[in-house]
Structure formats: C-alpha cells, structure tokens
Motif scaffolding. Sequence first.
Motif, mmCIF file in Angstrom:
data_model
loop_
_atom_site.group_PDB
_atom_site.id
_atom_site.type_symbol
_atom_site.label_atom_id
_atom_site.label_comp_id
_atom_site.label_asym_id
_atom_site.label_seq_id
_atom_site.Cartn_x
_atom_site.Cartn_y
_atom_site.Cartn_z
ATOM 1 N N GLU A 140 21.269 31.750 85.796
ATOM 2 C CA GLU A 140 19.857 31.422 85.513
ATOM 3 C C GLU A 140 18.949 32.560 85.983
ATOM 4 N N LEU A 141 17.790 32.671 85.312
ATOM 5 C CA LEU A 141 16.788 33.645 85.734
ATOM 6 C C LEU A 141 15.706 32.890 86.512
ATOM 7 N N VAL A 142 15.536 33.265 87.793
ATOM 8 C CA VAL A 142 14.615 32.528 88.667
ATOM 9 C C VAL A 142 13.565 33.508 89.173
ATOM 10 N N ARG A 143 12.288 33.093 89.175
ATOM 11 C CA ARG A 143 11.251 33.976 89.725
ATOM 12 C C ARG A 143 10.646 33.336 90.968
ATOM 13 N N LEU A 144 10.599 34.106 92.043
ATOM 14 C CA LEU A 144 9.984 33.626 93.287
ATOM 15 C C LEU A 144 8.794 34.514 93.595
ATOM 16 N N GLU A 145 7.680 33.903 93.941
ATOM 17 C CA GLU A 145 6.468 34.684 94.202
ATOM 18 C C GLU A 145 5.939 34.397 95.587
ATOM 19 N N ARG A 146 5.214 35.376 96.125
ATOM 20 C CA ARG A 146 4.585 35.166 97.428
ATOM 21 C C ARG A 146 3.784 33.873 97.363
ATOM 22 N N GLY A 147 3.944 33.040 98.389
ATOM 23 C CA GLY A 147 3.282 31.736 98.362
ATOM 24 C C GLY A 147 4.288 30.624 98.112
ATOM 25 N N ASP A 148 5.388 30.915 97.377
ATOM 26 C CA ASP A 148 6.451 29.918 97.214
ATOM 27 C C ASP A 148 7.118 29.722 98.574
ATOM 28 N N PRO A 149 7.530 28.484 98.903
ATOM 29 C CA PRO A 149 8.086 28.237 100.243
ATOM 30 C C PRO A 149 9.315 29.101 100.561
ATOM 31 N N ASP A 150 10.109 29.454 99.545
ATOM 32 C CA ASP A 150 11.344 30.209 99.792
ATOM 33 C C ASP A 150 11.160 31.717 99.669
ATOM 34 N N PHE A 151 9.932 32.125 99.319
ATOM 35 C CA PHE A 151 9.741 33.552 99.015
ATOM 36 C C PHE A 151 10.173 34.454 100.173
ATOM 37 N N ALA A 152 9.773 34.092 101.400
ATOM 38 C CA ALA A 152 10.029 34.976 102.548
ATOM 39 C C ALA A 152 11.529 35.118 102.835
ATOM 40 N N GLY A 153 12.333 34.236 102.247
ATOM 41 C CA GLY A 153 13.783 34.375 102.422
ATOM 42 C C GLY A 153 14.437 35.175 101.316
ATOM 43 N N SER A 154 13.686 35.441 100.260
ATOM 44 C CA SER A 154 14.319 35.971 99.044
ATOM 45 C C SER A 154 14.128 37.475 98.881
ATOM 46 N N VAL A 155 13.457 38.123 99.817
ATOM 47 C CA VAL A 155 13.136 39.547 99.639
ATOM 48 C C VAL A 155 14.163 40.412 100.373
ATOM 49 N N VAL A 156 14.210 40.306 101.702
ATOM 50 C CA VAL A 156 15.288 40.981 102.453
ATOM 51 C C VAL A 156 16.460 39.994 102.431
ATOM 52 N N ALA A 157 17.273 40.071 101.392
ATOM 53 C CA ALA A 157 18.280 39.022 101.172
ATOM 54 C C ALA A 157 19.696 39.565 101.109
ATOM 55 N N LEU A 158 19.874 40.856 101.352
ATOM 56 C CA LEU A 158 21.210 41.474 101.451
ATOM 57 C C LEU A 158 22.068 41.236 100.214
ATOM 58 N N GLY A 159 21.448 40.980 99.090
ATOM 59 C CA GLY A 159 22.209 40.744 97.856
ATOM 60 C C GLY A 159 22.927 39.408 97.846
ATOM 61 N N ALA A 160 22.586 38.511 98.789
ATOM 62 C CA ALA A 160 23.352 37.278 98.941
ATOM 63 C C ALA A 160 22.792 36.107 98.147
ATOM 64 N N LEU A 161 21.673 36.306 97.429
ATOM 65 C CA LEU A 161 21.103 35.189 96.673
ATOM 66 C C LEU A 161 21.240 35.356 95.169
ATOM 67 N N GLY A 162 21.467 36.590 94.723
ATOM 68 C CA GLY A 162 21.569 36.819 93.288
ATOM 69 C C GLY A 162 21.253 38.270 92.971
ATOM 70 N N VAL A 163 21.236 38.567 91.672
ATOM 71 C CA VAL A 163 20.942 39.933 91.229
ATOM 72 C C VAL A 163 19.439 40.050 91.005
#
Length: 407
Positions: A140-163
């Motif tokens: 799936e193609l998922v977009r996370l933006e600043r302000g989304d509750p999970d955003f702060a976990g999805s940026v420095v993510a070590l490649g562990a959440l997806g491409v």
Amino acid sequence: MSMTNWAGNLTFGAARVHRPSTVDAVREIVAGAERVRVLGSGHSFNDIADTPSDLVSVAGLPAEPRIDATAGTVTVAGGVRYGELATFLDAEGLALHNLGSLPHISVAGAVATGTHGSGAALGSLATAVAGVELVTAGGELVRLERGDPDFAGSVVALGALGVVVGVTLEVRQSYTIRQHIFEHLPRKVLDARWDEIATAAYSVSLFTTWAGDTVDQLWLKLADGEEPDGFGAVPATRPMHPIAAMPAVSCTEQGGVPGPWHRRLPHFKLEFTPSSGEELQSEFFVARQDAVEAFAAVERLRHLVTPVLQISEIRVVAADDLWLSPTYGRDSVALHFTWIKDAARVEPVVAALEEALAPLSPRPHWGKVFHHAARPSRLADFLALRDRLDPDRKFSNAFVERHVAAE
Ligand SMILES: Cc1cc2nc3c(=O)[nH]c(=O)nc-3n(C[C@H](O)[C@H](O)[C@H](O)COP(=O)(O)OP(=O)(O)OC[C@H]3O[C@@H](n4cnc5c(N)ncnc54)[C@H](O)[C@@H]3O)c2cc1C
C-alpha cells in the motif's frame, strides 16, 4: 558481481537486488517479497541496509521535484541526492536549512538515520521533513504528514516501516553563507568558552586529532549579520582541508567569500566525488551541555584513539521530537571520528569510547560504526507503530532486531 557499501567495508548479502523505476513497481516488489530492505545511496558504514533476502534500491525512481509555494515545501523521490536537490532548489531561489558534509547521500537514506550538519539552532536534516510517502508491507501507498500522531515515528525510521518513495521537505528563501577558518584553537579555550564557540555562527565545526593542546581547526559558516570570532585561534592564511596536510582543492570556498548556502554549508564541493571510502566513521551524540566532559573522556583515550584516527569533527545539533532520532529531546554535541580503514583495529577503540562516554548516555549515529545503542526513549511507541504498519516484520533485518526491536 558482489555489491558493497560506499566504504567497501560491507558486502551486501541480498539474494536479489531490485532497481524499480516506478512507484507501482516498488509496490509490486514489496507485496511479493517475504523480507525486504531498502537501499539508499549505500553511504552507511554498518549492516543497517543489509538483508539476506530482497534489497530494493530507490535510486532509479524519477526525481520529480515539486514545489508547493503556498506550503513552503518541495516533494522529491526518496532516492534523490542532496546535491541534485540543492542545485534544483537554488535555481528556484529556495534553500534547505542545512546540509551534511557530502552531497552524494540520498534524502530518504539520510533522513532514515538522522543525518545532520552542524548548527546550534539547526535540527538534523530529518527535521525539515513535513511528509513521507511510504510503500508499506502489503504494497500500500501511505502518506504521513507532520501533525499526524505517528508522523514523529515515521521519519527517522531506519527503513523499518516501508520504502520511502517520496519526501516532502520544508524550504526557505535562498541565503548566503561566508566561511571563515581558524587554526590552533587553544584547547583550554574550547572548554572555557564552549557555549560561545558552539553558537558562534550559523554552523560551527571543529576538527581535531585530540593529540595536542590545541584544536586543529575551527570552521565558522556565517549567515548575514554574523561576524567571525576565532576565540584566540589564528585566521587561516590559505584554503584548508579538514586534515590540514591534505590539499584543499575539493573544499568549498573559504576566506569569508559570500556564496549560496549549498556552496558553503558542505565542506566539500558538489562536483567533487570521492572515488571510494578509504575510511570508517563513528559518531556519538551527548547533551551539548556535557560537551566538555565528553572531550575529556575522549582525551583520556587518546593513546588508543589517535593511532587509528584520521580526523575528528565536533558539531552541534538542535533537539528534535523524532522518536528514534539520536538528537531526540536533547540539544546535542556530535563527536565524529573518521577512522583509518582497518575494522579490526578500530572496533576495540569504538568499544572503549562507548564505555568512556557511558556516564553521559551517548547515542550512536545509526549509520556509522558502533556496538551498543541505548534504548531510545520512544522505542515502545515506535514498535507499536511498526506493529501496525508491518505486523510480520517484513522490513526488519539483523541490525533492526539487534538495536531497536529487542525489548
Ligand atoms: C563520506 C560520508 C560523509 C558523511 N557525512 C555525514 C554527515 O555530514 N552527517 C551525518 O549525520 N552523517 C553523515 N554520513 C552518514 C550518512 O549520512 C548516513 O549513513 C546515511 O544514512 C546514508 O544515506 P544513504 O542514502 O546512503 O542510506 P543507506 O546507507 O543506503 O541506508 C541507510 C538506512 O536508510 C534506509 N533507507 C535508505 N533509503 C530508504 C528509503 N527510500 N526508504 C526507507 N528507508 C530507506 C536503509 O534501509 C537503511 O536503514 C556520511 C557518510 C559518508 C560515507
């Protein structure tokens, strides 16, 4: 043919390497793979990007930079390199807040590890991210933006959440920087005036071998309105390389000549491509206020450090709120070590450094050589996010299991 990282100290063990040129192709590969890792530009010094299964390089995705003038952002493909992006932005009269030392590193790969430049008021490169577009485990193609509750976990993510196929970055109006270099900063002055030195310019770097009673070089990258102060060090009278004995032809223009941000913030010229990495690197972050103690801890090990060191760089990075970031919640000083390329000699020294810095709760740079990473304070939140996006740990690898998944 076997494939290595930039430094050549790691041969990737992937059974298959994919080089998709469209996002749909990425989605198909991910959906069909049992285990998958993403490769950026391969500039990390450890096995963070490695996998025995499927490796997806995002370098072939079309760059497609899109400026949103109203939002003040640019969106690019994850595989775009900072040098290309900087050239594009500058032509539009726009800029990023900071850059790392090498322009050849991919945006998604840099952001995934918390890569940074220097500047007491400047967060890591990941802090410019306003949105990420991810291909997650099911394709799936998922977009996370600043302000989304999970955003702060999805940026420095070590490649562990997806491409990460797309990254949206905040931009600002283009600006000018002047670079002044000073030599032989008395070591005692560094301790006595650390706070002033760390904040003396838009971006400040110090280069040292920890060997003598002076710090080799102080590099000030000054914004308009800032004046150079060498704190008793000697103004350089010739162009300098961070290793004083090396020719400075590859270095960006110095001597206080004003120039655009992307031609002064990196130490090396955009058009200069280091052919191969005759080096290993480590870097440890401690609280900026603990810098003087950290310097002393390193110096107590100088008999171990100096024989395997090419040069150390001291930089400062502002705190951020990104869950796995090494600068999470802490204004930091980053102690960087460019080692000789001899892992057998370097690794015990890294272990000794980690032990010596332990009272200061050091955090390693995720992309460099280290042994131990303290548990990130937001690890539980990150793992909960990972469980939602990637319940079967399709994007995990030995590095992730070793350093962030172990509870
Ligand atoms: C010469 C040199 C200079 C450097 N200078 C600096 C510096 O100034 N400051 C600093 O902080 N660091 C610096 N580094 C370290 C470097 O910035 C990091 O190792 C960075 O992560 C490398 O980016 P990359 O694209 O090569 O990523 P890779 O090494 O290819 O991958 C790193 C991580 O990012 C993930 N990743 C990559 N692309 C994606 C994607 N599209 N989607 C999801 N995950 C992805 C990978 O899975 C992996 O976990 C330097 C390294 C070198 C070799």
